[in-house]
Design a protein around this motif. Structure first.
Motif, PDB file in Angstrom:
ATOM      1  N   ILE A   3     106.845 -58.671   4.618  1.00 45.77           N
ATOM      2  CA  ILE A   3     108.280 -58.775   4.883  1.00 45.77           C
ATOM      3  C   ILE A   3     108.476 -59.360   6.278  1.00 45.77           C
ATOM      4  O   ILE A   3     108.153 -58.735   7.287  1.00 45.77           O
ATOM      5  CB  ILE A   3     108.981 -57.395   4.773  1.00 45.77           C
ATOM      6  CG1 ILE A   3     108.705 -56.747   3.403  1.00 45.77           C
ATOM      7  CG2 ILE A   3     110.484 -57.568   5.012  1.00 45.77           C
ATOM      8  CD1 ILE A   3     109.227 -57.504   2.197  1.00 45.77           C
ATOM      9  N   SER A  52     105.951 -53.716   4.515  1.00 44.17           N
ATOM     10  CA  SER A  52     107.378 -53.648   4.825  1.00 44.17           C
ATOM     11  C   SER A  52     107.665 -52.966   6.158  1.00 44.17           C
ATOM     12  O   SER A  52     108.721 -53.182   6.744  1.00 44.17           O
ATOM     13  CB  SER A  52     108.098 -52.897   3.688  1.00 44.17           C
ATOM     14  OG  SER A  52     109.462 -52.774   3.949  1.00 44.17           O
ATOM     15  N   GLY A  65     111.605 -50.872   2.250  1.00 46.07           N
ATOM     16  CA  GLY A  65     110.369 -50.308   1.705  1.00 46.07           C
ATOM     17  C   GLY A  65     110.649 -49.336   0.575  1.00 46.07           C
ATOM     18  O   GLY A  65     110.056 -49.425  -0.513  1.00 46.07           O
TER      19      GLY A  65
END
Lengths: 254, 250
Positions: free
Chosen positions: B137, B86, B15
């Motif tokens: 993600i 993320s 991230g």
């Protein structure tokens, strides 16, 4: 913003039109040193003039033509950093009518052409590394047809599936042998190229009714493929190998 | 007009690296996470890289937190151009030792966070009329198996497939919103060292499974996330983009 390809020596086959031409142009515009090749030795000169790069006649089924193309990269720029094995043809025919000779020609251009390109490019990348781990990026232009199907396109689907898995197999092999040469397949969906336009009724390319199967609703432009190819060439994708990058506006989702 | 990108889990690892890479692509960074001190450090690094950023502390598994965050963002920004989901969690445990509570905790952290993020991402993009890009993600583990990680593999498979369906729905919006999953292989981040420890044996595990014999880094994933966030990937939606050093191919 963009993914850096400046000064990379990039050989693009099938570069007289479509995705290859767009890739050669975008790479040259971003400072790459491009060798643009095509079986049409006259039309490639137009692209080469636009890109201010080397343009060569190149039949990808000919080992000698591959040697010439790679020798040109080395002669003019001292090395080869990337190969875009992009030359392709298409044949829309029901399997029952498909002539063995046409099937062979189609698989020769895609599969043997990519095989020769990979072999010769890897040899050059290893030679120029002078004993250090070899580096480089190879992109094979496959198709979403590597993983799905449509009527009348069996030979093309077979050839593109072979290219996609060639990227996977060779990517693993080269990595495990200690090279840092990456091999990835680009899998485009329907793209505004002469190959596709030739198979569509006049005007269909810009008719929204023709694109209702594509979630993003429009044909892809060759430049969209060029952007993905340049990302795969750039160092920013240096942890990507043996993958298939699908660029299809969501077409293969349903 | 400055484009803005939201990055959840921006207090560390993939991230934070993605926030820093997006700065170079010209995005204003809206970073989120649970730890305000680490969030402030991310903003400090964003500014040191020449960008602008802000940090919002909230729990990505809470729907009311997402709703309040979305109101704050759409009140302050005229466009929401990218959202990188993320934030996530990981543990390794053999299945006989995995409790239902363990499983639920991971499912909440990895799946519900992404479902909520995509839902409120759609709303923020709709309300600001942004042709945005959402990047979820996921993991290589959402595509192939990994021993002693059944909960994580199931969660990441869910994220991967959820993203495909979200891509279909995003394509019905006006303007259209793209959704893709990004599937990293084993990447050397705190998430891995926290679970397995940080020593040479772990580094070898991180590296040896790859065809490319090197350690995958948060920066490798940040580059791919940036590609998916920006207009270079204008026609890419509904894909699972694998960045794994060839780990999953053999």
């Amino acid at each position: 913003m963009t993914f850096d390809v400046k000064d990379k020596v990039v050989l693009v086959t099938g570069a007289a039109s479509g995705i290859g031409a767009a890739t050669a142009r975008l790479a040259a515009a971003r400072g790459a040193k491009v060798i643009a090749t095509d079986v049409d030795g006259e039309r490639i000169q137009g692209v080469a003039a636009d890109c201010q790069c080397i343009g060569l006649k190149h039949d990808v089924t000919s080992p000698e033509d591959w040697d010439n193309a790679i020798a040109a990269a080395v002669h003019h720029h001292g090395r080869l950093d990337a190969l875009v094995s992009n030359a392709g043809i298409v044949n829309y025919e029901p399997i029952i009518d498909l002539d063995l000779a046409r099937f062979r020609t189609l698989t020769q251009v895609h599969v043997e052409g990519s095989f020769l390109g990979v072999q010769k490019a890897v040899a050059q990348m290893r030679a120029q590394a002078r004993g250090a781990p070899a580096t480089g990026s190879i992109v094979l232009t496959a198709s979403v047809m590597a993983n799905c199907a449509a009527p009348g396109i069996s030979a093309y689907a077979v050839a593109k599936a072979a290219m996609a898995n060639m990227a996977r197999a060779v990517g693993v092999e080269l990595g495990r042998k200690g090279d840092m040469i990456r091999v990835n397949a680009l899998c485009p969906g329907p793209t505004r190229t002469p190959l596709l336009e030739g198979a569509m009724p006049p005007g269909a390319m810009d008719d929204p009714a023709h694109w209702t199967d594509v979630p993003l609703g429009v044909p892809q432009e060759p430049e969209d493929m060029a952007e993905s190819i340049l990302f795969l060439i750039s160092e920013e994708s240096s942890f990507m190998t043996a993958t298939q990058m699908v660029v299809d506006g969501g077409w293969s989702l349903t | 007009m400055t484009r803005s990108a939201i990055v959840t889990g921006a207090t560390s690892g993939i991230g934070r690296a993605t926030a820093l890479r997006l700065v170079r692509a010209g995005f204003h960074i809206i970073a989120t996470g649970r730890n305000p001190e680490r969030g402030a450090e991310t903003v400090r690094q964003v500014e040191a890289a020449g960008g602008s950023g802000e940090f919002h502390s909230f729990d990505v598994t809470s729907e009311s937190d997402w709703a309040a965050f979305a109101d704050a963002v759409t009140g302050r920004h005229t466009s929401v151009d990218a959202l990188i989901n993320s934030a996530g969690s990981f543990f390794t445990k053999a299945l006989p030792d995995t409790s239902l509570e363990d499983f639920r905790e991971l499912w909440t952290a990895d799946v519900e966070s992404v479902v909520l993020g995509t839902k409120y991402g759609f709303r923020m993009m709709r309300d600001t009329r942004s042709a945005g890009s959402i990047v979820n993600i996921s993991s290589l583990a959402g595509l192939i198996g990994l021993e002693d990680c059944a909960a994580y593999c199931a969660a990441k498979a869910a994220v991967t497939h959820f993203s495909r369906v979200a891509a279909l729905e995003g394509a019905q919006m006006n303007p259209k919103v793209r959704v893709n999953s990004l599937n990293p292989g084993v990447i050397y981040t705190e998430m891995i060292t926290h679970a397995y420890g940080d020593n040479d044996a772990v580094k070898a595990f991180v590296m040896d499974g790859n065809a490319l014999q090197r350690v995958g880094t948060a920066e490798d994933i940040a580059s791919a996330a940036t590609f998916l966030a920006c207009s270079a990937s204008r026609m890419v939606t509904g894909t699972a983009m694998l960045v794994d050093g060839g780990r999953g191919a053999d």
